[in-house]
Design a protein around this motif. Structure first.
Motif, PDB file in Angstrom:
ATOM      1  N   GLY A  32       0.814  -1.224   0.000  1.00 26.30           N
ATOM      2  CA  GLY A  32       0.000   0.000   0.000  1.00 26.30           C
ATOM      3  C   GLY A  32       0.841   1.265   0.000  1.00 26.30           C
ATOM      4  O   GLY A  32       0.504   2.244  -0.683  1.00 26.30           O
ATOM      5  N   ALA A  33       1.960   1.239   0.739  1.00 24.32           N
ATOM      6  CA  ALA A  33       2.789   2.448   0.829  1.00 24.32           C
ATOM      7  C   ALA A  33       3.423   2.789  -0.515  1.00 24.32           C
ATOM      8  O   ALA A  33       3.667   3.964  -0.814  1.00 24.32           O
ATOM      9  CB  ALA A  33       3.868   2.265   1.887  1.00 24.32           C
ATOM     10  N   MET A  34       3.705   1.770  -1.331  1.00 22.93           N
ATOM     11  CA  MET A  34       4.306   2.043  -2.642  1.00 22.93           C
ATOM     12  C   MET A  34       3.312   2.799  -3.523  1.00 22.93           C
ATOM     13  O   MET A  34       3.662   3.734  -4.224  1.00 22.93           O
ATOM     14  CB  MET A  34       4.735   0.735  -3.326  1.00 22.93           C
ATOM     15  CG  MET A  34       5.787  -0.046  -2.574  1.00 22.93           C
ATOM     16  SD  MET A  34       7.286   0.915  -2.251  1.00 22.93           S
ATOM     17  CE  MET A  34       7.138   1.227  -0.506  1.00 22.93           C
ATOM     18  N   MET A  35       2.038   2.366  -3.453  1.00 23.67           N
ATOM     19  CA  MET A  35       1.005   3.036  -4.260  1.00 23.67           C
ATOM     20  C   MET A  35       0.801   4.460  -3.773  1.00 23.67           C
ATOM     21  O   MET A  35       0.791   5.416  -4.553  1.00 23.67           O
ATOM     22  CB  MET A  35      -0.306   2.252  -4.180  1.00 23.67           C
ATOM     23  CG  MET A  35      -0.163   0.847  -4.723  1.00 23.67           C
ATOM     24  SD  MET A  35      -1.544  -0.221  -4.227  1.00 23.67           S
ATOM     25  CE  MET A  35      -0.737  -1.809  -4.383  1.00 23.67           C
ATOM     26  N   ALA A  36       0.637   4.614  -2.441  1.00 21.71           N
ATOM     27  CA  ALA A  36       0.355   5.946  -1.887  1.00 21.71           C
ATOM     28  C   ALA A  36       1.561   6.875  -2.043  1.00 21.71           C
ATOM     29  O   ALA A  36       1.392   8.076  -2.282  1.00 21.71           O
ATOM     30  CB  ALA A  36      -0.043   5.809  -0.420  1.00 21.71           C
ATOM     31  N   SER A  37       2.774   6.319  -1.943  1.00 22.26           N
ATOM     32  CA  SER A  37       3.965   7.147  -2.131  1.00 22.26           C
ATOM     33  C   SER A  37       4.057   7.608  -3.591  1.00 22.26           C
ATOM     34  O   SER A  37       4.420   8.763  -3.867  1.00 22.26           O
ATOM     35  CB  SER A  37       5.207   6.350  -1.738  1.00 22.26           C
ATOM     36  OG  SER A  37       6.378   7.049  -2.049  1.00 22.26           O
ATOM     37  N   GLY A  38       3.705   6.721  -4.515  1.00 23.77           N
ATOM     38  CA  GLY A  38       3.695   7.093  -5.933  1.00 23.77           C
ATOM     39  C   GLY A  38       2.702   8.214  -6.204  1.00 23.77           C
ATOM     40  O   GLY A  38       2.999   9.184  -6.906  1.00 23.77           O
ATOM     41  N   VAL A  39       1.511   8.096  -5.601  1.00 28.14           N
ATOM     42  CA  VAL A  39       0.488   9.136  -5.780  1.00 28.14           C
ATOM     43  C   VAL A  39       0.976  10.454  -5.163  1.00 28.14           C
ATOM     44  O   VAL A  39       0.839  11.528  -5.759  1.00 28.14           O
ATOM     45  CB  VAL A  39      -0.855   8.701  -5.137  1.00 28.14           C
ATOM     46  CG1 VAL A  39      -1.850   9.847  -5.101  1.00 28.14           C
ATOM     47  CG2 VAL A  39      -1.434   7.505  -5.894  1.00 28.14           C
ATOM     48  N   MET A  40       1.577  10.340  -3.970  1.00 21.47           N
ATOM     49  CA  MET A  40       2.104  11.532  -3.301  1.00 21.47           C
ATOM     50  C   MET A  40       3.168  12.206  -4.171  1.00 21.47           C
ATOM     51  O   MET A  40       3.200  13.435  -4.301  1.00 21.47           O
ATOM     52  CB  MET A  40       2.701  11.106  -1.949  1.00 21.47           C
ATOM     53  CG  MET A  40       3.327  12.219  -1.171  1.00 21.47           C
ATOM     54  SD  MET A  40       2.063  13.152  -0.303  1.00 21.47           S
ATOM     55  CE  MET A  40       3.013  13.750   1.092  1.00 21.47           C
ATOM     56  N   ALA A  41       4.040  11.408  -4.776  1.00 22.10           N
ATOM     57  CA  ALA A  41       5.093  11.957  -5.643  1.00 22.10           C
ATOM     58  C   ALA A  41       4.472  12.670  -6.845  1.00 22.10           C
ATOM     59  O   ALA A  41       4.948  13.732  -7.268  1.00 22.10           O
ATOM     60  CB  ALA A  41       6.022  10.839  -6.106  1.00 22.10           C
ATOM     61  N   ALA A  42       3.393  12.087  -7.381  1.00 20.54           N
ATOM     62  CA  ALA A  42       2.714  12.721  -8.524  1.00 20.54           C
ATOM     63  C   ALA A  42       2.136  14.073  -8.106  1.00 20.54           C
ATOM     64  O   ALA A  42       2.227  15.062  -8.837  1.00 20.54           O
ATOM     65  CB  ALA A  42       1.614  11.796  -9.048  1.00 20.54           C
TER      66      ALA A  42
END
Ligand code: AHZ
Length: 308
Positions: free
Chosen positions: A289-299
């Motif tokens: 989950g953190a990989m997905m949310a971190s990717g969204v945060m980076a976007a």
């Protein structure tokens, strides 16, 4: 773009279907028969070469100047690309992935097992992408990690504004000094991975460049290629030392990665497990989950940086 197209179009035509191919069927009579008489539309080998070469080098020519470069197409990099491409269709988003197969570690859930665990509320990202899962209360399970990765990858590549160069490694960062003497990342230095892996065995094989006002680095934790930008920031003097990834603690690790996703130096946003090496935060092991949310945060941070 036009220069390349014109150059290729000006080459003498190799599409001479007159000799040697007379017995081939006409295109409008070709049938898809599965009774032993299946036939293909006629072709010359050079047509296939040109179809690939023209598109690939047109793409390189166009993306030499990109809006956002995402380094690493693991779960964090692909999640970033999805959110960015969906919300900013006008941006030129270029993904550079060192491996032939994009996806990083997200083809398996953990210890070579196939199910993928995602803690809530990151299941919302799965729903947005269209990946089915089973609800286990505080977390959900995707029946096969490859279902997540292949679905996300297919959606990302279908966005018209996304280009991916796989089998291509980022070998260095472009680092410029602006008028106030601030050093900022202004793009990446690339080479085909097979070239990057052979610098010790061949004489100098110079790289290529892609400039972009925003680079998002998602190269994973340390390994043969991982934590690339974090390590380069240290050797370039922009980071004193690596924090080094700490031991496994799911409850500490996941929020630390998501909430720590940020522009670590001007022009360079870091996401996913690369951040654990930069910041010295814990690993979470097989929860994604953190990989997905971190990717969204980076976007989101990339959009903010481009707007500022
Ligand atoms: O090939 C790498 C992989 O696909 C790519 N990559 C690394 N260095 C590169 C370079 N140029 C281009 N120099 C490069 N590409 O980056 C991708 C990283 O994907 P990953 O799956 O390793 O990282 P992630 O942060 O997206 O996901 C991490 C998943 C992990 S590791 C972990 C633990 O160890 O505890 N837990 C989770 C959920």
């Amino acid at each position: 773009n036009n220069t390349i197209t014109t150059y290729l179009d000006a080459l003498p035509s190799v599409v001479s279907l007159k000799s040697g191919l007379q017995e081939q069927p006409k295109q409008d009579t070709i049938q898809e028969n599965y009774d032993g008489s299946y036939q293909f539309a006629p072709i010359e080998e050079a047509m296939v070469s040109r179809a690939m070469i023209k598109r690939y080098f047109d793409m390189m020519y166009d993306r030499a100047i990109s809006d956002v470069v995402i380094v690493g197409a693991g779960s964090a990099g692909l999640s970033c690309a999805f959110h960015l491409a969906k919300n900013r269709p006008a941006l030129k988003i270029t993904i550079v992935e060192a491996n032939v197969a994009p996806g990083g570690g997200a083809w398996l859930g953990g210890q070579l097992m196939t199910p993928m665990v995602v803690r809530k509320p990151a299941d919302r990202f799965l729903s947005e992408v269209g990946v089915p899962f089973e609800d286990e209360g505080p977390f959900v399970v995707v029946k096969h990690a490859a279902l997540f990765t292949s679905t996300l990858l297919s959606k990302v590549l279908a966005f018209p504004n996304v280009v991916m160069f796989n089998a291509t490694a980022v070998e260095d960062l472009i680092i410029r000094t602006d008028h106030s003497s601030t050093q900022r990342v202004a793009g990446v230095v690339t080479n085909w991975t097979l070239v990057a892996l052979n610098h010790d065995t061949q004489s100098c094989m110079d790289p290529n460049t892609i400039t972009a006002p925003v680079v998002v680095s998602c190269t994973g934790h340390d390994g043969p290629m991982g934590a690339f930008s974090a390590k380069r920031l240290v050797s370039a003097g922009l980071l004193k030392e690596l924090g080094n990834m700490r031991g496994l603690d799911m409850n500490r690790a996941e929020p630390a990665i998501v909430n720590g996703t940020r522009e670590v130096v001007p022009g360079l946003i870091m996401a996913g497990m690369e951040l654990s090496e930069h910041d010295g935060s814990n690993r979470m092991g097989p929860t994604f989950g953190a990989m997905m949310a971190s990717g969204v945060m980076a976007a989101k941070q990339a959009m903010r940086a481009l707007d500022s």
